[in-house]
Design a protein around this motif. Structure first.
Motif, PDB file in Angstrom:
ATOM      1  N   LYS A  57       0.469  -0.980   0.166  1.00 42.54           N
ATOM      2  CA  LYS A  57       0.032  -0.190   0.333  1.00 42.54           C
ATOM      3  C   LYS A  57       0.876   1.115   0.107  1.00 42.54           C
ATOM      4  O   LYS A  57       0.076   2.335  -0.906  1.00 42.54           O
ATOM      5  N   LYS A  58       2.688   0.342   0.939  1.00 39.88           N
ATOM      6  CA  LYS A  58       3.246   2.411   0.971  1.00 39.88           C
ATOM      7  C   LYS A  58       4.194   1.633   0.011  1.00 39.88           C
ATOM      8  O   LYS A  58       4.784   1.099   0.474  1.00 39.88           O
ATOM      9  N   THR A  59       4.893   2.450  -0.242  1.00 39.63           N
ATOM     10  CA  THR A  59       5.807   2.439  -0.991  1.00 39.63           C
ATOM     11  C   THR A  59       6.706   4.057  -1.461  1.00 39.63           C
ATOM     12  O   THR A  59       6.225   4.882  -1.253  1.00 39.63           O
ATOM     13  N   ILE A  60       7.816   3.463  -2.018  1.00 41.38           N
ATOM     14  CA  ILE A  60       9.109   4.981  -2.399  1.00 41.38           C
ATOM     15  C   ILE A  60       8.084   6.103  -3.162  1.00 41.38           C
ATOM     16  O   ILE A  60       8.664   7.233  -2.796  1.00 41.38           O
ATOM     17  N   TYR A  61       6.692   5.048  -3.770  1.00 41.46           N
ATOM     18  CA  TYR A  61       6.118   6.545  -4.560  1.00 41.46           C
ATOM     19  C   TYR A  61       5.185   7.240  -4.120  1.00 41.46           C
ATOM     20  O   TYR A  61       5.167   8.324  -3.806  1.00 41.46           O
ATOM     21  N   GLU A  62       4.767   6.651  -2.791  1.00 42.15           N
ATOM     22  CA  GLU A  62       4.458   7.491  -1.969  1.00 42.15           C
ATOM     23  C   GLU A  62       4.438   7.459  -1.182  1.00 42.15           C
ATOM     24  O   GLU A  62       4.096   9.685  -0.692  1.00 42.15           O
ATOM     25  N   CYS A  63       6.059   7.969  -1.084  1.00 44.24           N
ATOM     26  CA  CYS A  63       6.796   9.070  -0.060  1.00 44.24           C
ATOM     27  C   CYS A  63       7.181  10.011  -0.723  1.00 44.24           C
ATOM     28  O   CYS A  63       7.666  11.225  -0.291  1.00 44.24           O
ATOM     29  N   ILE A  64       7.667   9.882  -2.602  1.00 48.96           N
ATOM     30  CA  ILE A  64       7.360  10.921  -3.407  1.00 48.96           C
ATOM     31  C   ILE A  64       6.140  11.564  -3.334  1.00 48.96           C
ATOM     32  O   ILE A  64       6.634  13.470  -3.850  1.00 48.96           O
ATOM     33  N   VAL A  65       5.445  11.511  -4.221  1.00 44.10           N
ATOM     34  CA  VAL A  65       4.400  11.523  -4.506  1.00 44.10           C
ATOM     35  C   VAL A  65       3.713  12.491  -3.534  1.00 44.10           C
ATOM     36  O   VAL A  65       2.887  13.788  -3.663  1.00 44.10           O
ATOM     37  N   ILE A  84      14.237  -2.418   4.153  1.00 42.39           N
ATOM     38  CA  ILE A  84      13.997  -2.182   2.631  1.00 42.39           C
ATOM     39  C   ILE A  84      12.431  -0.864   2.862  1.00 42.39           C
ATOM     40  O   ILE A  84      12.069  -0.977   3.159  1.00 42.39           O
ATOM     41  N   LEU A  85      13.036   0.198   2.153  1.00 41.11           N
ATOM     42  CA  LEU A  85      12.565   1.212   1.478  1.00 41.11           C
ATOM     43  C   LEU A  85      11.502   0.606   0.124  1.00 41.11           C
ATOM     44  O   LEU A  85      12.025   0.228  -0.930  1.00 41.11           O
ATOM     45  N   PRO A  86      11.130  -0.362  -0.301  1.00 45.20           N
ATOM     46  CA  PRO A  86      10.065  -0.708  -1.464  1.00 45.20           C
ATOM     47  C   PRO A  86      10.612  -0.187  -2.744  1.00 45.20           C
ATOM     48  O   PRO A  86       9.279   0.894  -2.805  1.00 45.20           O
ATOM     49  N   SER A  87       9.692  -0.450  -3.259  1.00 43.30           N
ATOM     50  CA  SER A  87       9.446   0.327  -4.484  1.00 43.30           C
ATOM     51  C   SER A  87       8.368   0.026  -5.560  1.00 43.30           C
ATOM     52  O   SER A  87       7.626  -1.732  -5.170  1.00 43.30           O
ATOM     53  N   HIS A  88       7.788   0.043  -6.390  1.00 43.70           N
ATOM     54  CA  HIS A  88       6.561  -0.371  -7.299  1.00 43.70           C
ATOM     55  C   HIS A  88       6.664   0.205  -8.718  1.00 43.70           C
ATOM     56  O   HIS A  88       6.654   1.469  -8.674  1.00 43.70           O
ATOM     57  N   ILE A  89       5.790  -0.532 -10.067  1.00 44.10           N
ATOM     58  CA  ILE A  89       6.176   0.673 -10.441  1.00 44.10           C
ATOM     59  C   ILE A  89       5.705   1.308 -11.486  1.00 44.10           C
ATOM     60  O   ILE A  89       5.295   2.480 -12.514  1.00 44.10           O
ATOM     61  N   ASP A  90       4.076   2.005 -10.641  1.00 45.32           N
ATOM     62  CA  ASP A  90       4.284   3.012 -10.622  1.00 45.32           C
ATOM     63  C   ASP A  90       5.081   4.605  -9.746  1.00 45.32           C
ATOM     64  O   ASP A  90       4.939   5.724 -10.705  1.00 45.32           O
ATOM     65  N   LEU A  91       6.042   3.991  -9.888  1.00 43.14           N
ATOM     66  CA  LEU A  91       7.399   4.671 -10.106  1.00 43.14           C
ATOM     67  C   LEU A  91       7.944   5.625 -10.959  1.00 43.14           C
ATOM     68  O   LEU A  91       7.905   6.507 -10.695  1.00 43.14           O
ATOM     69  N   VAL A  92       7.072   4.932 -12.091  1.00 44.75           N
ATOM     70  CA  VAL A  92       7.316   5.452 -13.566  1.00 44.75           C
ATOM     71  C   VAL A  92       6.848   6.601 -13.397  1.00 44.75           C
ATOM     72  O   VAL A  92       7.187   7.921 -13.784  1.00 44.75           O
TER      73      VAL A  92
END
Length: 255
Positions: A57-65, A84-92
């Motif tokens: 539900k929460k990844t580096i993407y949510e932290c950034i955006v 680990i602070l995980p990633s997700h394809i949303d990061l694109v």
């Protein structure tokens, strides 16, 4: 206060993620508190540490955006001392969303600044590109490890990366240093591998790590089991070389 090290090379397939996972696990085994930051939308560092990316539900993407506190997204792993602070394809999509941000190159620096003092080492696995997320990673980092594959086109692209590092040093992060060049996928039986090794040593001298990561079947197999090689096969060459690398890094930084 922790040290933030980015692992970067815009050339794909040079062993960035493998090195990130296994160096992090080895540092953790040496009693260092370590965080891996997966800054690659492919999220291979996350899955390589047994994280089910689809369920997050929460990844580096949510932290950034969405400005989510990184503490809420950080997960522990099977390895004691390693998170680990995980990633997700949303990061694109984050690169596009960040275009309107004030100080868009410094988002990750601000983010990691909140948690830097909780870890001895923070390793950022960069994506194989020189886009905005990689620029953010290099702006947030104290230093950069550049994995270099012992193959024909190894030195191709390094000048591009070094130029990017130079620009980031002059405009965004004057303190950024090169931690070292790390030779990966080395096969001593191949004349070419030895030539590449000599070439890199000739160009970069003392900046090349003494440790060389050799080709190793167990090292290649471990990610498919969601484990660093240290857990998958502690007696393998891959495990030994990454422990050696971790010790070299600690000696260099904690004199």
């Amino acid at each position: 206060m922790g040290k933030i090290i980015a692992l970067a090379n815009q050339k794909g397939g040079v062993g960035k993620t493998t090195t990130t996972i296994n160096l992090a696990a080895s540092l953790a085994a040496l009693d260092k508190k370590v965080l891996v930051v997966d800054a690659d939308p492919q999220a291979n560092a996350s899955s390589g540490l047994s994280i089910n990316v689809k369920e997050l539900k929460k990844t580096i993407y949510e932290c950034i955006v969405n400005d989510v506190d990184p503490v809420e997204a950080i997960l522990s792993t099977e390895v004691p001392n390693l998170s680990i602070l995980p990633s997700h394809i949303d990061l694109v999509g984050a690169e596009i969303e960040m275009l309107n941000f004030l100080d868009r190159e410094k988002v990750l620096r601000a983010l990691l600044g909140k948690i830097k003092n909780k870890y001895d080492y923070i390793l950022i696995d960069c994506s194989p590109s020189l886009g905005l997320i990689t620029v953010n990673s290099l702006t947030a980092a104290d230093s950069v490890i550049i994995p270099v594959q012992c193959e024909y086109f190894a030195l191709e692209g390094i000048s591009k990366l070094l130029n990017t590092i130079k620009i980031i040093k002059s405009k965004l992060n004057p303190a950024l240093e090169i931690e070292g060049f790390l030779l990966t996928m080395y096969d001593s039986r191949l004349r070419l591998a030895n030539q590449v090794y000599e070439e890199v040593k000739k160009h970069f001298g003392e900046m090349v790590f003494t440790t060389v990561i050799q080709r190793n079947i167990k090292l290649s197999e471990a990610p498919s089991y969601g484990q660093p090689v240290l857990l998958y096969d502690p007696d393998s060459k891959g495990s030994y070389h990454h422990m050696q690398l971790a010790q070299e890094l600690i000696e260099k930084n904690e004199k």
